[in-house]
Write a protein that holds these residues in place. Sequence first.
Motif, PDB file in Angstrom:
ATOM      1  N   GLU A  58       0.887  -1.324  -0.509  1.00  0.00           N
ATOM      2  CA  GLU A  58       0.163  -0.117   0.094  1.00  0.00           C
ATOM      3  C   GLU A  58       0.902   1.268   0.031  1.00  0.00           C
ATOM      4  OE1 GLU A  58      -3.101  -0.235   3.199  1.00  0.00           O
ATOM      5  OE2 GLU A  58      -3.322  -2.047   2.797  1.00  0.00           O
ATOM      6  N   TRP A  59       2.405   1.168   0.936  1.00  0.00           N
ATOM      7  CA  TRP A  59       2.688   2.327   1.030  1.00  0.00           C
ATOM      8  C   TRP A  59       3.327   2.269  -0.707  1.00  0.00           C
ATOM      9  CZ3 TRP A  59       8.036   2.859   0.978  1.00  0.00           C
ATOM     10  CH2 TRP A  59       8.967   3.619   1.164  1.00  0.00           C
ATOM     11  N   GLU A  60       4.090   1.372  -0.916  1.00  0.00           N
ATOM     12  CA  GLU A  60       4.756   1.259  -2.119  1.00  0.00           C
ATOM     13  C   GLU A  60       3.886   2.106  -3.377  1.00  0.00           C
ATOM     14  OE1 GLU A  60       6.470  -2.206  -2.604  1.00  0.00           O
ATOM     15  OE2 GLU A  60       8.118  -2.308  -0.980  1.00  0.00           O
ATOM     16  N   ASN A  61       2.186   1.535  -3.248  1.00  0.00           N
ATOM     17  CA  ASN A  61       1.944   2.569  -4.703  1.00  0.00           C
ATOM     18  C   ASN A  61       1.230   3.970  -4.001  1.00  0.00           C
ATOM     19  OD1 ASN A  61       2.294   0.392  -5.813  1.00  0.00           O
ATOM     20  ND2 ASN A  61       1.220  -0.943  -4.719  1.00  0.00           N
ATOM     21  N   ASP A  62       1.304   4.182  -2.825  1.00  0.00           N
ATOM     22  CA  ASP A  62       0.470   5.444  -2.686  1.00  0.00           C
ATOM     23  C   ASP A  62       1.796   7.005  -3.203  1.00  0.00           C
ATOM     24  OD1 ASP A  62       0.020   8.280  -0.941  1.00  0.00           O
ATOM     25  OD2 ASP A  62      -0.336   6.998   0.796  1.00  0.00           O
ATOM     26  N   PRO A  63       0.696   7.123  -4.183  1.00  0.00           N
ATOM     27  CA  PRO A  63       1.369   8.527  -5.375  1.00  0.00           C
ATOM     28  C   PRO A  63       2.410   9.661  -4.312  1.00  0.00           C
ATOM     29  CG  PRO A  63      -1.337   8.298  -5.681  1.00  0.00           C
ATOM     30  CD  PRO A  63      -0.752   7.156  -4.224  1.00  0.00           C
ATOM     31  N   LYS A  64       1.332  10.008  -3.296  1.00  0.00           N
ATOM     32  CA  LYS A  64       1.871  11.075  -2.069  1.00  0.00           C
ATOM     33  C   LYS A  64       3.893  10.455  -1.732  1.00  0.00           C
ATOM     34  CE  LYS A  64      -0.620   9.727   1.353  1.00  0.00           C
ATOM     35  NZ  LYS A  64      -2.039  10.199   2.690  1.00  0.00           N
ATOM     36  N   TRP A  65       3.678   9.406  -1.664  1.00  0.00           N
ATOM     37  CA  TRP A  65       5.293   8.568  -1.248  1.00  0.00           C
ATOM     38  C   TRP A  65       5.983   9.001  -1.933  1.00  0.00           C
ATOM     39  CZ3 TRP A  65       6.104  10.460   3.596  1.00  0.00           C
ATOM     40  CH2 TRP A  65       4.685  10.558   4.910  1.00  0.00           C
ATOM     41  N   HIS A  66       5.780   9.415  -3.962  1.00  0.00           N
ATOM     42  CA  HIS A  66       6.603   9.349  -4.882  1.00  0.00           C
ATOM     43  C   HIS A  66       7.618  10.429  -5.017  1.00  0.00           C
ATOM     44  CE1 HIS A  66       6.353   4.798  -5.400  1.00  0.00           C
ATOM     45  NE2 HIS A  66       4.834   5.003  -4.524  1.00  0.00           N
ATOM     46  N   ASP A  67       8.444  10.195  -5.932  1.00  0.00           N
ATOM     47  CA  ASP A  67       9.208  11.333  -6.497  1.00  0.00           C
ATOM     48  C   ASP A  67       8.240  11.937  -7.607  1.00  0.00           C
ATOM     49  OD1 ASP A  67      11.136  11.638  -4.275  1.00  0.00           O
ATOM     50  OD2 ASP A  67      12.405  10.758  -5.991  1.00  0.00           O
ATOM     51  N   ARG A  68       8.100  13.357  -8.261  1.00  0.00           N
ATOM     52  CA  ARG A  68       6.527  13.654  -8.754  1.00  0.00           C
ATOM     53  C   ARG A  68       7.712  13.538 -10.737  1.00  0.00           C
ATOM     54  NH1 ARG A  68       3.188  16.564  -6.906  1.00  0.00           N
ATOM     55  NH2 ARG A  68       3.206  17.960  -4.784  1.00  0.00           N
ATOM     56  N   THR A  69       6.772  12.832 -11.486  1.00  0.00           N
ATOM     57  CA  THR A  69       7.786  12.402 -12.536  1.00  0.00           C
ATOM     58  C   THR A  69       8.611  13.711 -13.437  1.00  0.00           C
ATOM     59  OG1 THR A  69       5.365  12.965 -13.695  1.00  0.00           O
ATOM     60  CG2 THR A  69       6.006  10.297 -12.622  1.00  0.00           C
ATOM     61  N   GLU A  70       9.220  13.953 -14.023  1.00  0.00           N
ATOM     62  CA  GLU A  70       9.661  14.581 -15.070  1.00  0.00           C
ATOM     63  C   GLU A  70       8.516  15.686 -15.117  1.00  0.00           C
ATOM     64  OE1 GLU A  70      12.707  14.963 -18.696  1.00  0.00           O
ATOM     65  OE2 GLU A  70      12.856  13.483 -17.454  1.00  0.00           O
ATOM     66  N   GLY A  71       8.562  16.998 -15.549  1.00  0.00           N
ATOM     67  CA  GLY A  71       7.414  17.808 -16.171  1.00  0.00           C
ATOM     68  C   GLY A  71       7.031  17.926 -15.289  1.00  0.00           C
ATOM     69  N   SER A  72       6.819  18.072 -14.243  1.00  0.00           N
ATOM     70  CA  SER A  72       5.381  17.901 -12.910  1.00  0.00           C
ATOM     71  C   SER A  72       6.083  18.822 -12.263  1.00  0.00           C
ATOM     72  CB  SER A  72       4.887  17.095 -12.289  1.00  0.00           C
ATOM     73  OG  SER A  72       6.100  16.151 -11.600  1.00  0.00           O
TER      74      SER A  72
END
Length: 81
Positions: A58-72
């Motif tokens: 759940e944590w690994e798939n939580d978007p708020k815990w990942h680096d933003r993609t290039e261009g964001s």
Amino acid sequence: MALFKKRTVGKPGEWYYCLEHKKVEEGPECPGKDRFGPYTTPGEAQRAMDTARERNLEWENDPKWHDRTEGSEGGTPGRPG
């Protein structure tokens, strides 16, 4: 007499999963660093590793815990940009 006595923490009637012995234990048998818990039933303690695995996914798939993609927008993972 030792100045600091090493004690395990917990109460009888609480269930733990011991990471070192890989088994369910009642009460404070092993040090806190070697166990998951407390759980209210032996069955919950038995599933401790499955529960940890599920929570990690759940944590690994939580978007708020990942680096933003290039261009964001920039920002720190877990914080609004």
